[in-house]
Design an enzyme around this catalytic site. Structure first.
Site, PDB file in Angstrom:
ATOM      1  N   ARG A  79       0.917  -1.378  -0.119  1.00 44.00           N
ATOM      2  CA  ARG A  79       0.015   0.117   0.009  1.00 44.00           C
ATOM      3  C   ARG A  79       0.915   1.424   0.024  1.00 44.00           C
ATOM      4  O   ARG A  79       0.634   2.292   0.894  1.00 44.00           O
ATOM      5  CB  ARG A  79      -1.012  -0.072   1.264  1.00 44.00           C
ATOM      6  CG  ARG A  79      -2.153   0.736   1.066  1.00 44.00           C
ATOM      7  CD  ARG A  79      -3.181   0.458   1.975  1.00 44.00           C
ATOM      8  NE  ARG A  79      -4.466   0.957   1.625  1.00 44.00           N
ATOM      9  CZ  ARG A  79      -5.828   0.679   2.146  1.00 44.00           C
ATOM     10  NH1 ARG A  79      -5.822  -0.335   2.816  1.00 44.00           N
ATOM     11  NH2 ARG A  79      -6.668   1.498   1.658  1.00 44.00           N
ATOM     12  N   CYS A  80       1.792   1.289  -0.934  1.00 46.11           N
ATOM     13  CA  CYS A  80       2.976   2.215  -0.947  1.00 46.11           C
ATOM     14  C   CYS A  80       3.374   2.460  -2.351  1.00 46.11           C
ATOM     15  O   CYS A  80       3.336   1.620  -3.007  1.00 46.11           O
ATOM     16  CB  CYS A  80       3.894   1.616  -0.030  1.00 46.11           C
ATOM     17  SG  CYS A  80       5.536   2.427  -0.096  1.00 46.11           S
ATOM     18  N   GLU A 113      -3.298   4.440  -0.989  1.00 46.78           N
ATOM     19  CA  GLU A 113      -2.249   4.145   0.057  1.00 46.78           C
ATOM     20  C   GLU A 113      -1.913   5.291   1.135  1.00 46.78           C
ATOM     21  O   GLU A 113      -1.441   5.234   2.068  1.00 46.78           O
ATOM     22  CB  GLU A 113      -1.027   3.873  -0.719  1.00 46.78           C
ATOM     23  CG  GLU A 113      -0.193   5.137  -1.481  1.00 46.78           C
ATOM     24  CD  GLU A 113       0.911   4.655  -2.420  1.00 46.78           C
ATOM     25  OE1 GLU A 113       0.468   3.608  -3.209  1.00 46.78           O
ATOM     26  OE2 GLU A 113       1.933   5.321  -2.572  1.00 46.78           O
TER      27      GLU A 113
END
Ligand code: CDP
Length: 784
Positions: A368-369, A738
């Site tokens: 999530r980045c 994110e």
């Protein structure tokens, strides 16, 4: 300004309910493990119990003798087909099945295929592997020691160093530091963690000997990219490969890499000519598939006495495990880590990163980045708080003083990025007002006098999402654009297909809303399809909050192409010039005579029934969108914690999240994204670590040790927003998925440190488990 369509049309800004939830909440989703094909057999991986060992022998005889076993594949077998190794996303290579030696616990050693899953599991136990244990390296600093054993004997370079990368002006930064009135520094470890999606990874591979077609149902966040990799690595003609990603139960980056299990299942199906299913167990998922983070970081700020920041210096050791399989599609080995100047106007900065091999599972996925932005955001938001402590200045005041001013956008950072738009002060003001910051600071003083521990943590993060642009981003050479194809049917309904792939983000709803916004066709009349490489236009997939900046943009542009053609048809139907027509979502009308109009549905019908001379029939368009720049969403999160002095337990009392992702497609979905990401951030900050003991045994390989936040631990999230559109995105949107995972860890940690700062505490590494806090309190004589 975005024109607001009616609720019936449901364009941008409407909080319409998610279309896909109808099947999900009824248990009617179609996940990979739901795929059952006639004659399907099952694969099971044999994995190494050792973190570093030479493979002396593998005896498969007993396993093969078990009734129901069809094949046992080893690394030696794969080597004959030149498939024992495969390329990684970071231009390294990775063993599919081990040959020579194993380099991490749970490494794939053999693949057993049997008629049912239980027989495959039993047979895997019967594969006799003789190992000779080797010294294990789990500490990346030790791995760089010249006397340490060389882990990757296959490489020419005979040490464990993978890369050195630096950006910025080393000398200028050094000079500022030499003359700085104030310096602050922090050493922060962003621990190895894991996305732990609800659904583990898996596939069903169906090779049809009669047609030569290979169909791979798989948990893939990037089906087209995987198809091309299978074609390039396996030598299978690409037109004969069809990758289908059905419903996916969470990805968060975990489902971007190609894992050995997929390759083994493909080899098995090609060999046996029957469908082969391989589904990971939870422990396999946690222990062997893509981890995230594992960054050992140092940051220093040079500032003047008034708190004006003058320079930032960052040094990092990146632990990549046994193979550099980091999912990072840039030309920078540490991805987008150089966004570490964050929301602040640094005249000078320097950042360097060294990558190292250790005896741990490979990965380095962007959980999530956007490719290391989480590590960067955490680091800068942590060290800014340390500077505030050093200066005895309020952390909000220090941030306000150093924010990139709204007037300076587009803003070129000293580490090279051009931020598209931002208004950091407005987001922070809203968050502070909402939480009642001034009052909370007073309360904190009162509580401290009574010996109580209360802390307030701020994180004013800046994100970088939406990979491409193609000139900076590629996956094994494939440029990072993304796509959308829209077909409007004669009755005015439509289907839209994209190169991205939802894993729960609600794409079937939000992409339909973009079409609704652009064409006025109700979102309910637009079906959205992703994840089938035989039907969707080529794309690079969904991760790093790129769907909205890329395929979202492509959807708007494709719809506008359709509108251009619709205008020609409308002019023909209304017997006027195109120049005399005006558009409002859903219809063209004659300027000054609004009753002379043709709806998009009428136009669609005419596109098939009453085609203007010289125009092709049909109403459809495709767009491959290469964004001119990334988008830079941002926000301010404020967290209030209370600490129990007796147990060290941290309770999150309040958490306010103000996000800015430009124009919003669906506010309800965005809020859901923020809730989910904050909950993951809570887990990372307080509960989660994939750790290893000295022998390389994984300490976090099950949900007994790797804790997920439940409703009991999760506080009530208070969300709000500001809106600073992206100037280069077709409808001014930025990605958002994110942001809460990127921005929240620093808010949690800053709050805990703030609660303990009067005791001399400057930093605590995550995960902040109660025992860590309790030990600090004991050391400070606060508890016994
Ligand atoms: O790539 P991914 O879908 O994970 O991330 P995203 O582009 O940030 O989108 C996450 C979800 O939020 C999608 O359903 C988007 O359509 C939605 N979204 C939105 O409604 N408005 C925005 N400005 C950004 C995202």
């Amino acid at each position: 300004m975005i024109h607001k369509t009616s609720p019936e049309v449901g364009g941008m800004g409407h909080p319409i309910k998610r279309k896909e939830d109808l099947r999900f909440i009824q248990g009617k989703g179609n996940y990979v493990d739901d795929v059952h094909l006639p004659g399907m057999v099952y694969g099971q991986l044999v994995r190494s119990p050792y973190a570093h060992a030479r493979l002396k022998s593998i005896n498969t005889e007993q396993a093969k003798k078990l009734p129901g076993v069809l094949a046992v594949i080893t690394g030696e077998d794969l080597a004959k087909a030149n498939l024992a190794w495969m390329p990684t996303l970071s231009y390294d290579k990775q063993m599919v099945l081990a040959t020579g030696k194993v380099l991490f616990q749970s490494q794939e050693v053999a693949f057993v295929v049997a008629e049912d899953r239980y027989t495959a599991a039993d047979a895997a136990e019967l594969v006799a592997v003789e190992y000779e244990e080797l010294p294990v390296l789990v500490d990346p600093k030790k791995a760089l020691d010249p006397d340490s054993p060389v882990l990757r004997e296959d490489r020419e370079q005979k040490n464990n160093h993978i890369f050195h990368w630096e950006v910025g002006d080393r000398n200028a930064t050094e000079q500022v530091f030499q003359n700085a009135a104030v310096k602050a520094s922090v050493q922060a470890f962003f621990q190895r963690c894991h996305p732990a999606p609800l659904e583990t990874c898996g596939c069903v591979v169906d090779f049809n000997r009669a047609t030569g077609k290979l169909t791979v149902y798989m948990t893939s966040q990037a089906p087209h990219a995987h198809r091309t990799v299978f074609a390039l690595v396996g030598g299978i003609p690409e037109q004969n490969i069809r990758v289908i990603s059905p419903d996916i139960g969470g990805g968060f980056g975990n489902k971007v890499p190609v894992y050995p299990g997929y390759v083994c299942a493909i080899v098995a199906s090609l060999t046996l000519g029957v469908p082969v299913k391989w589904i990971e167990t939870r422990s396999e998922n946690l222990q062997s598939t893509g981890f995230a983070r594992d960054y050992h970081m140092t940051a220093e700020i040079a500032a003047d006495r008034d708190g004006k920041m003058q320079a930032l210096r960052v040094k990092t050791l990146a632990d990549h495990g046994a193979f550099n399989a980091a999912a990072q599609p840039t030309k920078f080995p540490a991805g987008l880590f150089s966004i570490c100047t964050g929301s602040y106007d640094y005249p000078t900065a320097f950042c360097e990163v060294d990558g190292v091999y250790t005896n741990k599972a490979p990965g380095g996925i962007a959980y999530r980045c956007s490719f290391r932005v989480t590590e960067a955001a955490y680091l800068i938001e942590r060290v800014v708080d340390v500077l505030a402590l050093e200066l005895k200045m309020d952390p909000a005041e220090l941030r306000r003083k150093n924010f990139i001013p709204a007037s300076k956008f587009p803003y070129k950072s000293s580490l090279g990025w051009t931020y598209d738009s931002g208004n950091y002060e407005a987001a922070m003001k809203l968050a502070l007002d909402k939480i009642g910051y001034a009052q909370l600071r007073k309360e904190q003083q009162e509580r401290r006098k009574k010996g109580e521990l209360m802390g307030i943590g701020i994180s004013s993060f800046t994100e970088i999402v939406g990979a491409g642009p193609a000139h900076t981003f590629d996956i094994l050479g494939i440029k990072m654009f993304d796509s959308c194809e829209i077909r409007v049917h004669p009755t005015g309904k439509a289907i839209a297909r994209m190169g991205t792939k939802s894993q729960g983000q609600g794409h079937e709803t939000t992409y339909a809303q973009i079409v609704a916004q652009e064409l006025g066709i109700p979102a309910a009349d637009v079906s959205v399809e992703e994840g089938d490489t035989d039907t969707a236009p080529y794309g690079l997939g969904t991760y790093a909050s790129r769907s909205t900046p890329t395929s979202g943009a492509a959807t708007a542009v494709a719809a506008r192409k359709i509108r251009d053609k619709a205008k020609k048809i409308a002019a023909y139907l209304l017997e006027c010039s195109e120049n005399d027509l005006e558009w409002e979502p859903g219809k063209f009308f004659v300027k000054g005579a609004p009753s002379k109009a043709k709806t998009i549905q009428e136009i669609a019908f005419a596109a098939y029934t009453n085609i203007p001379p010289g125009l092709e029939a049909g109403l459809e368009a495709v767009d491959y969108y290469d964004p001119p720049n990334l988008t830079f969403p941002f926000g301010t999160y404020v967290c209030v914690v209370d600490i129990d002095k007796g147990t060290g337990e941290v309770k999150v009392r309040r958490f306010v999240a103000v996000d800015d992702c430009g124009n919003i497609i669906n506010p309800m979905i965005v809020e859901g994204q923020i809730h989910g990401g904050l909950t993951e951030g809570l887990g990372i900050a307080f509960m989660q670590q994939i750790d290893y003991d000295e022998s390389g045994n994984v300490q976090g390989g099950s949900f007994q040790d790797y804790l997920l936040p439940t409703a009991v631990e999760t506080p009530h999230w208070e969300t709000d927003k500001t809106c600073t559109p992206s100037p280069h995105h077709p409808f001014g949107a930025k990605g958002v998925g994110e942001s809460p995972n990127v921005g929240s860890p620093a808010a949690f940690v800053n709050a805990v440190v703030d609660a303990l700062s009067h005791l001399g505490v400057k930093h605590i590494d995550m995960p902040i488990a109660p025992w860590k806090v309790w030990n600090i309190l004991k050391e400070k004589g606060i508890t016994s």
